[in-house]
Scaffold this active site. Structure first.
Site, short mmCIF file in Angstrom:
data_model
loop_
_atom_site.label_atom_id
_atom_site.label_comp_id
_atom_site.label_asym_id
_atom_site.label_seq_id
_atom_site.Cartn_x
_atom_site.Cartn_y
_atom_site.Cartn_z
CG ASP A 80 -1.74 -1.25 1.37
OD1 ASP A 80 -2.36 -1.67 0.38
OD2 ASP A 80 -1.71 -1.84 2.46
CE LYS B 22 3.55 -2.58 -4.43
NZ LYS B 22 2.88 -2.23 -3.16
N GLY C 14 -4.00 -4.48 -4.42
CA GLY C 14 -4.97 -3.41 -4.59
C GLY C 14 -4.25 -2.15 -5.01
CG HIS C 15 -1.26 -2.16 -7.44
ND1 HIS C 15 -0.50 -2.96 -8.27
CD2 HIS C 15 -0.79 -2.41 -6.19
CE1 HIS C 15 0.39 -3.64 -7.55
NE2 HIS C 15 0.21 -3.31 -6.29
CD GLN D 172 0.99 -9.03 -2.58
OE1 GLN D 172 1.74 -9.68 -3.27
NE2 GLN D 172 -0.25 -8.80 -2.95
#
Length: 428
Positions: free
Chosen positions: A13, A16, A40-41, A223
């Site tokens: 988080d 990225k 979750g990007h 991650q």
């Protein structure tokens, strides 16, 4: 050749997705090399917000190809859903492809993940229950189903039958849950294979040829290093290696081809799920950072745990990854905090002062962080685009990080939008 690797340096988080999105505009290839749809990007395109779980974050800007490489575990239903989401906004997805060698997350992987977490109770790892770990288990056990198998009916049926003999016995006899039907699973995934057949390709051949002819290739991790299966806070980690080294096995390219190793870290620290977090703030300030920084999981919606920047763990992450370009995100979130703290050492339970990261998660719970304090700033920095225009105390904060790590910060993010960046040098 010009290769770029973007990896997280904390607990995920870090932003990225935004950095990948920005860099992808000049990339011929954007390659996701590990993890699954547990990522979750969040990427913003004008007024539109996209939360990408499986697709490379460069899918919106890359004019070349976006690759989901062999090291990724693919839930094809999630893939199709994200493709449809992108296309519903009038954007193209015909440049997105999946490695034939990538392993497939099957429904029984998701059920195993869910049942195990429920059974653990208070000792849960804190997975997203998306079947990531169980799929990697089958990969290592050599019983996994790969994307290429979806195009071979006999192989697919044989593998499903063999897997369900074991999984159904586990569901029924151990968990007390209903069994899955072989025929239903076979027909469903055979149809999925036909739907995706034009996207399933030998990605490693194309990537190595692209490297040979000097294309710009951007490798994107999910991650972060502190969740690495080997070098993170085991067992509270993910099931793959989200490190620069993971690119080689996750995309099938040699280590000699990797050049620009970009590490992304927040100006503070957050963590989702269980596990040690030495600098955690369980107070009003921690909640303020959570609200101002919108620190809620993009995949799960869970509130993220918040804390001060930990340079001991960040130094560990930079060392393992060999980072030569550092990105600091969300510096704007710290605006208005009078005194800022940064972890520079740990005090062990026997009183020893150390400045290195431990392999013992149990010990880390008992470590006391030692802080260096810096004065904060009150000026709004969200519109700043030049480093020289930052408040003096903000520049001192960045300089302290650089001096401790011995790595230059090449980009400072001061907001979620694509243009809210202070870029100190051009990597392309």
């Amino acid at each position: 050749m010009s290769t770029y690797v973007v990896v997280g340096l904390q607990y995920g988080d870090e932003g990225k997705g935004k950095i990948t999105d920005v860099l992808s505009a000049k990339s011929d290839y954007v390659v996701r090399f590990q993890g699954g749809d547990n990522a979750g990007h969040t990427v913003y395109a004008g007024d539109e917000k996209f939360v990408l779980h499986l697709l490379p974050s460069g899918v919106l800007q890359c004019k070349g190809k976006c690759i989901i490489a062999n090291g990724v575990v693919v839930n094809p239903k999630s893939f199709i859903k994200e493709i449809e989401q992108i296309e519903s906004k009038g954007l193209r997805t015909d440049h997105v492809f999946i490695s034939r060698r990538a392993h497939v997350i099957m429904p029984y992987h998701i059920l195993l993940d869910t049942y195990r977490e429920e059974e653990q109770g208070g000792t849960q790892i804190g997975t997203t229950k998306k079947g990531i770990g169980p799929c990697y288990e089958d990969k290592i056990a050599r019983v996994g189903i790969r994307m290429i198998d979806l195009l071979n009916p006999e192989v697919l049926r044989e593998k499903i039958e063999k897997n369900l003999k074991v999984k159904n016995a586990l569901f029924e006899k151990y968990f007390g849950k209903p069994a899955l039907n072989v025929d239903e699973l076979y027909e469903e995934f055979l149809a999925i294979g036909q739907k995706l057949k034009n996207r399933i390709v030998d990605t490693e051949l194309e990537l190595n040829e692209a490297i040979r002819v000097g294309k710009n290739i951007l490798f994107e991790g999910a991650q972060a290093l502190m969740l690495d299966i080997d070098f993170g806070t085991y067992p509270f980690v993910t099931s793959s290696s989200p490190s620069t080294g993971g690119v080689c096995t996750g995309a099938g390219v040699p280590p000699t081809s990797l050049q620009n190793l970009i590490g992304v870290a927040k100006a503070y620290c957050t963590r989702v799920g269980n596990g040690p977090f030495p600098s955690e703030l369980n107070d009003e300030l921690g909640e303020k950072i959570r609200q101002v920084g919108h620190e809620f999981g993009a995949t799960t919606g869970r509130p993220r745990r918040t804390g001060w920047l930990d340079l001991v763990s960040l130094k560990h992450a930079c060392m393992i990854n060999g980072i030569n370009n550092l990105v600091i995100t969300k510096l704007d979130v710290l605006t208005g905090i009078k005194t800022l703290k940064i972890v520079t050492q740990y005090k062990t339970e026997d009183g020893k002062i150390i400045d290195y990261f431990t392999s013992s998660t149990t010990k880390l719970y008992k470590y006391e962080p030692i802080y260096h304090e810096l004065e904060g700033w009150d000026e709004d920095i969200s519109k700043v685009r030049s480093y020289d225009e930052l408040p003096e105390n903000a520049k001192k904060y960045i300089s302290f990080i650089e001096n401790y790590l011995g790595i230059n910060v090449y980009l400072v993010s001061v907001g979620p939008e694509r243009n809210q960046n202070i870029i100190r040098k051009d990597l392309f």
